[in-house]
Design a protein around this motif. Structure first.
Motif, PDB file in Angstrom:
ATOM      1  N   LEU A 305      -5.250  -6.665   6.431  1.00 10.82           N
ATOM      2  CA  LEU A 305      -5.341  -5.797   7.593  1.00 10.82           C
ATOM      3  C   LEU A 305      -5.265  -6.675   8.829  1.00 10.82           C
ATOM      4  CD1 LEU A 305      -8.202  -3.372   6.438  1.00 10.82           C
ATOM      5  CD2 LEU A 305      -5.735  -2.934   6.490  1.00 10.82           C
ATOM      6  N   PRO A 306      -4.200  -6.540   9.630  1.00  7.25           N
ATOM      7  CA  PRO A 306      -4.014  -7.411  10.791  1.00  7.25           C
ATOM      8  C   PRO A 306      -5.251  -7.454  11.677  1.00  7.25           C
ATOM      9  CG  PRO A 306      -2.058  -6.090  10.422  1.00  7.25           C
ATOM     10  CD  PRO A 306      -3.102  -5.578   9.479  1.00  7.25           C
ATOM     11  N   GLY A 307      -5.659  -8.651  11.992  1.00 10.01           N
ATOM     12  CA  GLY A 307      -6.826  -8.836  12.839  1.00 10.01           C
ATOM     13  C   GLY A 307      -8.135  -8.825  12.086  1.00 10.01           C
ATOM     14  N   HIS A 308      -8.096  -8.463  10.806  1.00  7.04           N
ATOM     15  CA  HIS A 308      -9.341  -8.360  10.038  1.00  7.04           C
ATOM     16  C   HIS A 308      -9.300  -9.125   8.731  1.00  7.04           C
ATOM     17  CE1 HIS A 308     -10.938  -5.325  12.796  1.00  7.04           C
ATOM     18  NE2 HIS A 308      -9.726  -4.814  12.804  1.00  7.04           N
ATOM     19  N   GLY A 309      -8.187  -9.763   8.429  1.00  9.84           N
ATOM     20  CA  GLY A 309      -8.140 -10.645   7.282  1.00  9.84           C
ATOM     21  C   GLY A 309      -7.677 -10.000   5.992  1.00  9.84           C
ATOM     22  N   VAL A 310      -7.992 -10.683   4.898  1.00 13.00           N
ATOM     23  CA  VAL A 310      -7.532 -10.319   3.558  1.00 13.00           C
ATOM     24  C   VAL A 310      -8.664  -9.669   2.779  1.00 13.00           C
ATOM     25  CG1 VAL A 310      -6.745 -11.269   1.342  1.00 13.00           C
ATOM     26  CG2 VAL A 310      -5.770 -12.122   3.492  1.00 13.00           C
ATOM     27  N   PHE A 311      -8.305  -8.650   1.986  1.00  8.95           N
ATOM     28  CA  PHE A 311      -9.251  -7.956   1.126  1.00  8.95           C
ATOM     29  C   PHE A 311      -8.687  -7.914  -0.293  1.00  8.95           C
ATOM     30  CE2 PHE A 311      -9.867  -6.565   5.422  1.00  8.95           C
ATOM     31  CZ  PHE A 311     -11.245  -6.431   5.572  1.00  8.95           C
ATOM     32  N   TRP A 312      -9.607  -7.983  -1.258  1.00  5.88           N
ATOM     33  CA  TRP A 312      -9.237  -7.981  -2.666  1.00  5.88           C
ATOM     34  C   TRP A 312      -9.920  -6.823  -3.386  1.00  5.88           C
ATOM     35  CZ3 TRP A 312      -5.552 -11.289  -4.337  1.00  5.88           C
ATOM     36  CH2 TRP A 312      -5.316 -12.448  -3.580  1.00  5.88           C
ATOM     37  N   GLY A 313      -9.247  -6.236  -4.360  1.00 11.33           N
ATOM     38  CA  GLY A 313      -9.858  -5.171  -5.140  1.00 11.33           C
ATOM     39  C   GLY A 313      -8.836  -4.458  -5.989  1.00 11.33           C
ATOM     40  N   HIS A 314      -9.063  -3.171  -6.204  1.00 13.58           N
ATOM     41  CA  HIS A 314      -8.169  -2.370  -7.017  1.00 13.58           C
ATOM     42  C   HIS A 314      -8.437  -0.911  -6.696  1.00 13.58           C
ATOM     43  CE1 HIS A 314      -5.457  -1.603 -10.375  1.00 13.58           C
ATOM     44  NE2 HIS A 314      -5.404  -2.909 -10.650  1.00 13.58           N
ATOM     45  N   ASP A 315      -7.456  -0.067  -7.005  1.00 17.76           N
ATOM     46  CA  ASP A 315      -7.685   1.366  -6.946  1.00 17.76           C
ATOM     47  C   ASP A 315      -7.376   1.949  -8.313  1.00 17.76           C
ATOM     48  OD1 ASP A 315      -4.932   1.244  -7.034  1.00 17.76           O
ATOM     49  OD2 ASP A 315      -4.595   2.342  -5.188  1.00 17.76           O
ATOM     50  N   GLY A 316      -7.666   3.238  -8.471  1.00 14.28           N
ATOM     51  CA  GLY A 316      -7.424   3.831  -9.775  1.00 14.28           C
ATOM     52  C   GLY A 316      -7.406   5.342  -9.710  1.00 14.28           C
ATOM     53  N   SER A 317      -6.700   5.932 -10.672  1.00 14.29           N
ATOM     54  CA  SER A 317      -6.611   7.380 -10.748  1.00 14.29           C
ATOM     55  C   SER A 317      -6.420   7.801 -12.195  1.00 14.29           C
ATOM     56  CB  SER A 317      -5.429   7.886  -9.902  1.00 14.29           C
ATOM     57  OG  SER A 317      -5.224   9.268 -10.099  1.00 14.29           O
ATOM     58  N   VAL A 318      -7.162   8.808 -12.614  1.00 15.01           N
ATOM     59  CA  VAL A 318      -6.930   9.489 -13.877  1.00 15.01           C
ATOM     60  C   VAL A 318      -6.829  10.973 -13.557  1.00 15.01           C
ATOM     61  CG1 VAL A 318      -7.999   7.770 -15.361  1.00 15.01           C
ATOM     62  CG2 VAL A 318      -9.418   9.521 -14.326  1.00 15.01           C
ATOM     63  N   TRP A 319      -6.757  11.804 -14.566  1.00 15.08           N
ATOM     64  CA  TRP A 319      -6.619  13.234 -14.296  1.00 15.08           C
ATOM     65  C   TRP A 319      -7.858  13.736 -13.547  1.00 15.08           C
ATOM     66  CZ3 TRP A 319      -2.004  12.509 -15.039  1.00 15.08           C
ATOM     67  CH2 TRP A 319      -1.405  12.138 -16.223  1.00 15.08           C
TER      68      TRP A 319
END
Length: 372
Positions: A305-319
């Motif tokens: 995110l410009p101006g706020h640095g780097v972020f790490w993680g994941h997202d997810g979706s099931v039904w």
């Protein structure tokens, strides 16, 4: 620079997601030792039962980070080689030249070229991702279907390749992670679910996180409403579902608090070694199910995110269920958010999902939570 969070603004932004059309949404945001929890909307549309921030929830492909961590622990122990061909370990599942060309690393970062098995496992989704030609009937037909991992893997391996092994961009595929689960079992002699539970979930002290054996979500939870791009109207609850269709690739049940704890420990080098974490954070371009290009490592998304640095993680979706969990590179700021409606976007005449107010509201909350 990240600002300290404002609880009132966070609650308003969370409520905006509900007002935009999300039945229920809940989150936990952390800034150092300061923790904010919030919820907005309902867990059950029919009864009006409210959601709560401590509810258990299916978090979809966030599971992949747990599975990747389990594999990397065995890399740390020299039991698995990241750049060893998968055919060395699983010659029957990925035979011949492909087994010799596809490495363990390529499975974890989705550059194997192995196709997604989902369209074959769910026949009425056979046009996936050409969404306009799909129907949601298979979701109902397979609610209690028990899939065998080997059968799903065979579907993915036998489908046309999405690219040459190791080529970029990679293409996101659950086939990769079912193979990693088979790899875990082959190396350890223990079912992947049990190995991940013992060596990742319990090691991290996650009391409300599990890879479920049955179809239910135990404990307080929301219903999970699936809209399938407006084709299920009104959206239908799929919180009761046999999750063998994804297994330890995307079946995890967790809470927003447990997700924040897990990513905090992972990125602090307490679940895998610093050397393994450095490998995890080597990224490449991967095409997601939605057709977007994401910056993907070994079971980790990288977001800047410009101006706020780097972020790490994941997202997810099931039904019907989805979640996002992100942590700043310095570990200071964390956000995990869960939502109980999925695929809320309707399709245009060409089959492309159209923007929805939920999209903007969710993005606004994410940015506020992570950046202030």
């Amino acid at each position: 620079m990240t600002d300290a969070f404002d609880p009132a603004k966070l609650q308003t932004a969370l409520a905006d997601i509900h007002r935009a059309g999300m039945p229920g949404v809940f989150a936990e945001v952390r800034d150092h030792d300061e923790i904010w929890c919030g919820a907005a909307g309902v867990a059950d549309i029919a009864t009006g039962r409210p959601v709560a921030a401590d509810m258990r929830h299916r978090v979809g492909s966030i599971t992949k980070t747990f599975t990747a961590a389990a594999v990397l622990q065995l890399v740390d122990d020299s039991e698995i080689g990241l750049d060893t061909p998968i055919g060395h370990y699983l010659p029957r599942l990925v035979p011949g030249d492909r087994g010799a060309a596809i490495t363990v690393r390529m499975l974890i970062n989705h550059t194997s070229g192995l196709a997604e098995y989902l369209p074959q496992a769910y026949p009425s989704l056979a046009a996936f991702p050409v969404l306009a030609k799909t129907t949601p009937q298979s979701l109902e037909d397979n609610r209690f279907t028990r899939f065998r991992p080997a059968d799903l893997i065979e579907m993915g391996v036998s489908a046309p390749a999405t690219g040459a092994p190791g080529s970029a961009p990679g293409v996101y595929s659950n086939t990769n992670y079912l193979l990693l689960c088979e790899l875990l079992e082959t190396i350890t002699g223990t079912a992947a679910e049990k190995y991940i539970t013992r060596n990742v979930i319990e090691r991290a002290g996650l009391r409300d996180t599990e890879l479920p054996a049955g179809t239910q979500i135990d404990g307080p939870h929301s219903l999970h409403y699936e809209a399938w791009f407006g084709m299920i109207d009104p959206p239908r609850d799929y919180s009761v579902y046999d999750m063998s269709w994804v297994g330890p690739a995307a079946s995890l049940i967790s809470t927003v608090a447990d997700l924040n704890r897990f990513f905090d420990l992972l990125l602090d080098g307490e679940i895998i070694s610093p050397a393994a974490l450095a490998q995890m954070q080597r990224t490449t371009a991967v095409i997601s199910f939605e057709g977007k290009t994401i910056d993907y490592g070994l079971g980790l998304h990288r977001m800047e995110l410009p101006g706020h640095g780097v972020f790490w993680g994941h997202d997810g979706s099931v039904w019907g269920g989805g979640a996002i969990s992100m942590t700043s590179a310095d570990g200071r700021r964390q956000m995990s958010v869960a939502a109980n409606l999925q695929r809320w976007n309707v399709l245009d005449s060409s089959g492309r999902p159209q923007p929805h107010p939920i999209d903007g509201a969710l993005q606004a909350f994410t940015r506020l939570a992570l950046c202030g």
